[in-house]
Design a protein around this motif. Structure first.
Motif, mmCIF file in Angstrom:
data_model
loop_
_atom_site.group_PDB
_atom_site.id
_atom_site.type_symbol
_atom_site.label_atom_id
_atom_site.label_comp_id
_atom_site.label_asym_id
_atom_site.label_seq_id
_atom_site.Cartn_x
_atom_site.Cartn_y
_atom_site.Cartn_z
ATOM 1 N N LYS A 19 0.808 -1.227 0.000
ATOM 2 C CA LYS A 19 0.000 0.000 0.000
ATOM 3 C C LYS A 19 0.839 1.275 0.000
ATOM 4 N N THR A 20 1.922 1.258 -0.782
ATOM 5 C CA THR A 20 2.766 2.452 -0.916
ATOM 6 C C THR A 20 3.098 2.724 -2.388
ATOM 7 N N ARG A 88 4.594 5.805 3.026
ATOM 8 C CA ARG A 88 3.298 6.474 3.073
ATOM 9 C C ARG A 88 2.985 6.776 4.528
ATOM 10 N N ARG A 93 -1.581 4.193 5.464
ATOM 11 C CA ARG A 93 -1.125 2.902 4.935
ATOM 12 C C ARG A 93 -1.856 1.740 5.614
ATOM 13 N N SER A 96 -5.493 1.638 4.438
ATOM 14 C CA SER A 96 -5.565 1.104 3.078
ATOM 15 C C SER A 96 -5.375 -0.407 3.077
ATOM 16 N N ASN A 97 -4.444 -0.876 3.913
ATOM 17 C CA ASN A 97 -4.198 -2.317 4.022
ATOM 18 C C ASN A 97 -5.416 -3.041 4.588
ATOM 19 N N MET A 134 6.275 -0.927 7.703
ATOM 20 C CA MET A 134 7.324 -0.287 6.895
ATOM 21 C C MET A 134 8.701 -0.522 7.516
ATOM 22 N N GLN A 152 4.409 8.393 -1.127
ATOM 23 C CA GLN A 152 3.224 8.237 -1.963
ATOM 24 C C GLN A 152 2.457 9.552 -2.092
ATOM 25 N N TYR A 211 8.632 7.640 9.009
ATOM 26 C CA TYR A 211 7.991 8.544 8.055
ATOM 27 C C TYR A 211 8.409 9.995 8.308
#
Length: 229
Positions: A19-20, A88, A93, A96-97, A134, A152, A211
């Motif tokens: 998801k990145t 991301r 992230r 989204s996952n 990540m 992203q 991040y």
């Protein structure tokens, strides 16, 4: 074809964290290196088949890209290999996952096990293997040791910077981020409360720090092309 003795493959080792923007980036890689120039593998695929990267001709490819951990790829790195990854915001992230799990992963597993129950977001985010993903993919790899780290959220601009660094000429469509929209649930992200987002952030403190470091390095131009080096 086997790589000739003077070729140092793989040139690029691309860690695709789920998801990145990895699928979009893979298309850009294939545009430049050709369909046969990019070896795409997935750690879960290898695990199911009881295989390792040693079972594949990794050194015959200029590019390796996929859901692979640094520890899996590192033995194939040459002194000339360049590490690339995309990050991301950790909360986005994870969400989204989770939505991918709801609309894809769970549906697939449900066919094999009709009694399987859908995990709630709360259950999902507390699973140890879903936390700090990540950071776990990058392992001992430091952001400062990467040839390029893109975000992203800035996909078009960052891909443009990478293309300059590598002298790529890409058609304009490759700078458009392909979003895997869950058409049946288009507004799920907006429905997530602020409290839930804070919980996810708290469960992913290592990824949040990662991040933040990437965002700071990017703001300092760390991965921008350096023409006068």
């Amino acid at each position: 074809e086997a790589a000739s003795a003077n070729q140092m493959y793989p040139e690029l080792l691309c860690i695709h964290i789920p998801k990145t923007a990895g699928r979009t980036f893979r298309q850009a890689l294939k545009c430049h290196y050709g369909e046969d120039g990019v070896l795409t593998l997935d750690h879960q695929f290898l695990k199911k088949r009881n295989e390792t990267l040693e079972d594949y001709p990794v050194r015959n490819y200029p590019v390796v890209h996929g859901h692979l951990f640094f520890d899996q790829l590192q033995p194939f790195a040459t002194p000339a290999s360049r590490w690339i990854t995309w990050l991301r915001h950790p909360v986005e992230r994870v969400l989204s996952n989770y939505f991918f799990y709801c609309t894809n992963g769970y549906v697939t597993r449900k066919k094999k096990d009709p009694h399987l129950q859908l995990m709630t977001l709360k259950e999902y985010v507390h699973l140890p293997k879903k936390r700090n993903v990540m950071t776990r993919f990058l392992g001992e790899l430091q952001l400062r040791d990467c040839f390029f780290v893109g975000l992203q959220e800035h996909y078009s601009e960052d891909l443009g910077q990478l293309a300059k660094k590598l002298n790529w000429s890409l058609p304009v469509e490759h700078f458009q981020l392909r979003i895997n929209v869950n058409s049946s649930k288009p507004n799920l992200h907006q429905a997530i409360s602020k409290d839930s987002r804070q919980v996810i952030a708290a469960l992913n403190t290592e990824d949040m720090a990662l991040y933040e470091e990437a965002t700071w390095l990017r703001s300092q131009g760390y991965w921008r092309p350096r023409f006068l080096t």
